[in-house]
Design a protein around this motif. Sequence first.
Motif, PDB file in Angstrom:
ATOM      1  N   LEU A   2     -95.598  30.163   6.225  1.00 38.64           N
ATOM      2  CA  LEU A   2     -95.294  28.912   5.518  1.00 38.64           C
ATOM      3  C   LEU A   2     -93.789  28.724   5.357  1.00 38.64           C
ATOM      4  O   LEU A   2     -93.283  27.600   5.440  1.00 38.64           O
ATOM      5  N   ASP A   3     -93.069  29.814   5.143  1.00 34.14           N
ATOM      6  CA  ASP A   3     -91.611  29.734   5.069  1.00 34.14           C
ATOM      7  C   ASP A   3     -91.047  29.251   6.403  1.00 34.14           C
ATOM      8  O   ASP A   3     -90.171  28.379   6.431  1.00 34.14           O
ATOM      9  N   GLN A   4     -91.563  29.765   7.500  1.00 34.63           N
ATOM     10  CA  GLN A   4     -91.104  29.337   8.824  1.00 34.63           C
ATOM     11  C   GLN A   4     -91.449  27.878   9.102  1.00 34.63           C
ATOM     12  O   GLN A   4     -90.744  27.208   9.852  1.00 34.63           O
ATOM     13  N   LEU A   5     -92.524  27.375   8.471  1.00 28.15           N
ATOM     14  CA  LEU A   5     -92.899  25.968   8.635  1.00 28.15           C
ATOM     15  C   LEU A   5     -92.096  25.044   7.712  1.00 28.15           C
ATOM     16  O   LEU A   5     -92.266  23.830   7.751  1.00 28.15           O
ATOM     17  N   GLY A   6     -91.239  25.618   6.867  1.00 31.19           N
ATOM     18  CA  GLY A   6     -90.385  24.814   6.016  1.00 31.19           C
ATOM     19  C   GLY A   6     -90.893  24.591   4.603  1.00 31.19           C
ATOM     20  O   GLY A   6     -90.288  23.838   3.840  1.00 31.19           O
ATOM     21  N   PHE A   7     -91.991  25.223   4.232  1.00 31.96           N
ATOM     22  CA  PHE A   7     -92.477  25.111   2.853  1.00 31.96           C
ATOM     23  C   PHE A   7     -91.644  26.019   1.962  1.00 31.96           C
ATOM     24  O   PHE A   7     -91.019  26.968   2.429  1.00 31.96           O
ATOM     25  N   ASP A   8     -91.649  25.720   0.676  1.00 28.14           N
ATOM     26  CA  ASP A   8     -90.957  26.598  -0.259  1.00 28.14           C
ATOM     27  C   ASP A   8     -91.587  26.505  -1.645  1.00 28.14           C
ATOM     28  O   ASP A   8     -92.498  25.709  -1.868  1.00 28.14           O
ATOM     29  N   GLY A   9     -91.103  27.334  -2.534  1.00 25.05           N
ATOM     30  CA  GLY A   9     -91.456  27.284  -3.944  1.00 25.05           C
ATOM     31  C   GLY A   9     -92.929  27.288  -4.268  1.00 25.05           C
ATOM     32  O   GLY A   9     -93.698  28.106  -3.789  1.00 25.05           O
TER      33      GLY A   9
END
Length: 145
Positions: free
Chosen positions: A23-30
């Motif tokens: 998910l981090d690699q897909l640009g999601f955060d927090g």
Amino acid sequence: MWRWTSCTPDAPAQARAALRCALDQLGFDGEAISDAVLAVSELVANATEHAVGPYEMRLRRTAAEVICEVEDRDPRIPTIPVFPAEAPFSPTEEDRGGGLEALCVLLSERGRGLHIVHKLTNGVWGFRSRKGAKTAWLAIPATNP
């Protein structure tokens, strides 16, 4: 995609790490990552505890959402609990003031995993069964990245 068996040590923790990274690699955060990771962890734990493996976790991206799937080799769909209008974790008045013993009893109760998944996904999750396997899925809106 991530695969595991019933012999994989601490599969839910490994699934959380794999999903957090994806998910981090897909640009999601927090909060979006935290909610998805906790919800998927519940699905992984349920699969590992209640169904036969091998198991598989997959991510699929559409224009509107990222869908996370957890597959096991038991085609039976579990009984979906009734989700109350109020939060299932709210203490009742008669349980207040019970001290540490009452708190431990409350926290040791089982059967809340799908309630957690339901709450964290705003009800956008489910099961499907096909060809000797069952897939639990949840969707994360793609508006975050």
